[in-house]
Scaffold this motif. Structure first.
Motif, short mmCIF file in Angstrom:
data_model
loop_
_atom_site.label_atom_id
_atom_site.label_comp_id
_atom_site.label_asym_id
_atom_site.label_seq_id
_atom_site.Cartn_x
_atom_site.Cartn_y
_atom_site.Cartn_z
N LYS A 116 0.87 -1.19 0.00
CA LYS A 116 0.00 0.00 0.00
C LYS A 116 0.90 1.23 0.00
O LYS A 116 1.51 1.58 1.00
CB LYS A 116 -0.93 0.02 1.22
N TRP A 117 0.98 1.89 -1.14
CA TRP A 117 1.87 3.04 -1.29
C TRP A 117 1.21 4.32 -0.80
O TRP A 117 -0.02 4.45 -0.82
CB TRP A 117 2.29 3.20 -2.75
N ASP A 118 2.03 5.27 -0.40
CA ASP A 118 1.56 6.56 0.11
C ASP A 118 1.88 7.64 -0.92
O ASP A 118 2.89 8.33 -0.84
CB ASP A 118 2.22 6.88 1.46
N GLY A 119 1.01 7.75 -1.93
CA GLY A 119 1.21 8.75 -2.97
C GLY A 119 -0.11 9.32 -3.41
O GLY A 119 -1.00 9.56 -2.60
N ILE A 120 -0.26 9.54 -4.71
CA ILE A 120 -1.51 10.04 -5.28
C ILE A 120 -2.13 8.91 -6.09
O ILE A 120 -1.57 8.49 -7.11
CB ILE A 120 -1.28 11.25 -6.20
N ARG A 121 -3.26 8.42 -5.66
CA ARG A 121 -4.00 7.41 -6.44
C ARG A 121 -4.50 8.09 -7.70
O ARG A 121 -5.09 9.19 -7.65
CB ARG A 121 -5.16 6.89 -5.60
N CYS A 122 -4.27 7.47 -8.83
CA CYS A 122 -4.69 8.12 -10.08
C CYS A 122 -4.99 7.09 -11.15
O CYS A 122 -4.67 5.90 -11.02
CB CYS A 122 -3.62 9.09 -10.56
N GLN A 123 -5.63 7.56 -12.21
CA GLN A 123 -5.86 6.75 -13.41
C GLN A 123 -5.15 7.42 -14.58
O GLN A 123 -5.23 8.64 -14.76
CB GLN A 123 -7.35 6.61 -13.72
N LEU A 124 -4.44 6.60 -15.35
CA LEU A 124 -3.82 7.06 -16.59
C LEU A 124 -4.73 6.64 -17.73
O LEU A 124 -4.98 5.45 -17.94
CB LEU A 124 -2.43 6.45 -16.74
N VAL A 125 -5.23 7.62 -18.46
CA VAL A 125 -6.14 7.38 -19.59
C VAL A 125 -5.38 7.70 -20.87
O VAL A 125 -4.89 8.82 -21.06
CB VAL A 125 -7.40 8.27 -19.48
N ARG A 126 -5.28 6.72 -21.76
CA ARG A 126 -4.61 6.90 -23.05
C ARG A 126 -5.62 6.63 -24.16
O ARG A 126 -5.99 5.49 -24.43
CB ARG A 126 -3.41 5.96 -23.17
N ARG A 127 -6.10 7.71 -24.79
CA ARG A 127 -7.08 7.58 -25.86
C ARG A 127 -6.81 8.63 -26.95
O ARG A 127 -6.40 9.74 -26.64
CB ARG A 127 -8.52 7.74 -25.34
N ARG A 128 -7.06 8.27 -28.17
CA ARG A 128 -6.94 9.18 -29.32
C ARG A 128 -5.59 9.89 -29.36
O ARG A 128 -5.48 11.07 -29.67
CB ARG A 128 -8.07 10.21 -29.30
N GLY A 129 -4.54 9.14 -28.99
CA GLY A 129 -3.21 9.70 -29.08
C GLY A 129 -2.86 10.69 -27.99
O GLY A 129 -1.82 11.36 -28.07
N ARG A 130 -3.70 10.81 -26.97
CA ARG A 130 -3.44 11.75 -25.88
C ARG A 130 -3.47 11.02 -24.54
O ARG A 130 -4.09 9.96 -24.39
CB ARG A 130 -4.48 12.88 -25.88
N THR A 131 -2.77 11.61 -23.56
CA THR A 131 -2.69 11.03 -22.23
C THR A 131 -3.34 11.97 -21.22
O THR A 131 -3.11 13.19 -21.26
CB THR A 131 -1.22 10.80 -21.82
N PHE A 132 -4.12 11.39 -20.30
CA PHE A 132 -4.77 12.16 -19.25
C PHE A 132 -4.50 11.46 -17.92
O PHE A 132 -4.76 10.27 -17.77
CB PHE A 132 -6.28 12.25 -19.47
N LEU A 133 -3.95 12.21 -16.97
CA LEU A 133 -3.74 11.70 -15.62
C LEU A 133 -4.79 12.32 -14.71
O LEU A 133 -4.84 13.54 -14.55
CB LEU A 133 -2.34 12.07 -15.12
N TRP A 134 -5.63 11.46 -14.10
CA TRP A 134 -6.69 11.93 -13.22
C TRP A 134 -6.41 11.47 -11.79
O TRP A 134 -6.14 10.30 -11.56
CB TRP A 134 -8.04 11.35 -13.65
N SER A 135 -6.49 12.39 -10.85
CA SER A 135 -6.36 12.01 -9.44
C SER A 135 -7.68 11.41 -8.96
O SER A 135 -8.72 11.58 -9.60
CB SER A 135 -6.00 13.22 -8.59
#
Length: 530
Positions: free
Chosen positions: A230-249
């Protein structure tokens, strides 16, 4: 405002889930789309940024109530809630009751305040206070002060919207993720049956773990569980669609540009990929303290110096979308295989990696790994049922977090301040100190951990043993010792003790321990070095 205030009353008056959902369904079934949109935003905890300075607000409310400033401040201190104090003190003028609903009040009265000069703010607020009555005015003031809360969870709002729209709760929860503006067209799209391409950057709702409160042996065979750190950081999702990257907390904030090294590595991932993981400050194969990560969280752009000083890495837990297909319903083992197939081929030097699995064939081995968690700079273990799907929100039975036992220090109560809300009028916000030679040095603040009975006892002690007053803060005789628990410890130049701790809370009142036996700064520094 009348209908939204009635909804607030209906929710506040009941503890039954069914009654709350029924009230929500009835409201959304009849509300105009613009009203429904703002209501969804407020019920989910999205509030306007501060619109008026608190000091100005208190002065103007005292003027409108025709009471001296000191009396207003005393009333505010007793209620512990600025919105409630204004509602109770400013006289009502019922003859001017308005028929406007929530969207008009937000768009025509609240939001324009941020663009007004103080004199115009004052006049608009006085007009609003004299127009609204009862709960309507209380809700307006809650929104005005940024303190609007009501006893309904996000899950109940999602259930109600699902019933009104005929969509599944999972669909509604997904559409509510990410960034959106509460407008009539947005709400129509939210509850509409037609799919849209407008939200292709959107993440999925996060699946959350419950604390493990029973012996791990009660979970059955270890072979049924995947064990991770169990890490102590920022839980996030990496979304890779249509050639772009989105990092969501997990807080649904788009972290664009703040972690460019991770976004650069993500370019190697195929379109139609969504990964769930933890962002960590990382060096020499170990995570850095969370305080290092904080240096980058609020930076919109990151310079070369900070990139070099605080390098970051995404450790992947799970795969939610693979080749453009939602795979959340697949078992954990299948999703882990997808994650491995995506992350393992990334080139050397990539800042995206897999969070390692802790291999153990019996619970004693798992417990031994947990005992060594601090050596890996983690908070403990995650236990995930191998057959579990990726759910929505927090559900009992599939994912558990088994954190290490907290660090503890015996400290002395030296300052106290009255609480807010339910604890208004009671001294419940405490500052604690530890010994540095013959002097007590402030060490940490804590607000939770005592029972209601203990709070009353400590409150009586504070009132009878106040040495000095500094505004709302009281200095008290250093006679009470408490055991404080906390999750982490680090050096800090911002604190007089030179030490900062994470998530401090009171674990017990040490009525058996004299003040001179409280812990010292030397003892606490030993914890830091350990």
């Amino acid at each position: 405002m009348k209908h939204f205030a009635a909804l607030y009353n209906a929710i506040d008056a009941s503890t039954a889930t069914s009654s709350k959902v029924a009230a929500l369904v009835d409201y959304f079934a009849h509300a105009a789309p613009a009203d429904a949109a703002w209501s969804v935003a407020f019920l989910l905890g999205r509030r306007p940024k501060r619109l008026v300075k608190s000091a100005d607000l208190r002065v103007w409310a005292a003027e409108a109530a025709q009471v001296p400033d000191w009396l207003f401040e005393e009333s505010y201190a007793q209620t512990g809630d600025l919105a409630e104090a204004i509602t109770l003190l400013v006289p009502e003028q019922t003859a001017q009751e308005t028929s406007h609903d929530i969207a008009w009040w937000v768009e025509e009265r609240l939001l324009p305040l941020s663009r007004m000069e103080p004199a115009l703010q004052r006049q608009l607020l006085r007009d609003s206070w004299h127009t609204l009555v009862g709960t309507q005015r209380f809700v307006f003031n809650k929104l005005l002060t940024g303190a609007f809360r009501v006893g309904v969870s996000d899950g109940l709002v999602v259930r109600a919207l699902a019933q009104v729209s005929g969509l599944t709760a999972e669909t509604i929860a997904h559409r509510l993720m990410g960034q959106w503006e509460p407008t009539a067209p947005w709400y129509t799209q939210l509850v509409g049956t037609q799919t849209t391409d407008a939200d292709w950057s959107r993440p999925y709702p996060f699946f959350l773990a419950y604390p493990l409160e029973q012996p791990p042996e009660s979970l059955g065979a270890t072979s049924d569980w995947q064990v991770e750190w169990k890490w102590d950081g920022i839980r996030c999702q990496l979304v890779r669609r249509r050639g772009r990257t989105f990092l969501w907390s997990r807080g649904e904030e788009l972290l664009a540009g703040r972690f460019p090294e991770v976004e650069a590595s993500a370019e190697w991932l195929p379109d139609g990929t969504v990964l769930d993981g933890e962002l960590l400050a990382w060096r020499d194969e170990l995570p850095l303290p969370f305080s290092e990560l904080q240096k980058r969280i609020n930076r919109k752009t990151v310079g070369k110096k900070l990139l070099a000083e605080v390098p970051c890495r995404l450790l992947v837990y799970d795969c939610l979308e693979h080749n453009g297909h939602d795979v959340r319903s697949e078992p954990m083992t299948s999703r882990r295989a997808h994650a491995e197939a995506l992350v393992t081929p990334l080139p050397g030097g990539a800042t995206i990696g897999l969070s390692p699995v802790v291999h153990a064939d019996q619970w004693d081995t798992v417990a031994a790994a947990r005992d060594k968690a601090r050596e890996t700079r983690s908070e403990g273990l995650m236990l995930k049922r191998r057959s579990s799907p990726y759910g929505v929100g927090r559900k009992v039975g599939d994912w558990y977090k088994w954190k290490v036992n907290p660090l503890t220090v015996d400290a002395v109560l030296v300052y106290a301040q009255a609480g807010h809300g339910r604890r208004a009028g009671l001294y419940t916000d405490y500052t604690f100190a530890i010994w540095d030679g013959e002097a007590l040095v402030p060490f940490a603040k804590a607000y939770s951990g005592l029972t209601d009975v203990e709070i009353l006892q400590v409150d009586r002690f504070i009132r009878a043993n106040t040495v000095e007053k500094f505004g709302p803060v009281r200095t008290v005789k250093p006679e009470l010792v408490f055991e404080l628990a906390f999750e982490g410890i680090q050096q800090s130049t911002r604190h007089k003790s030179g030490i900062a701790v994470r998530f401090p809370r009171i674990s017990r009142w040490r009525q058996d321990k004299p003040v001179r036996e409280a812990d010292s700064l030397e003892t606490v520094r030993a914890l830091l070095h350990a």
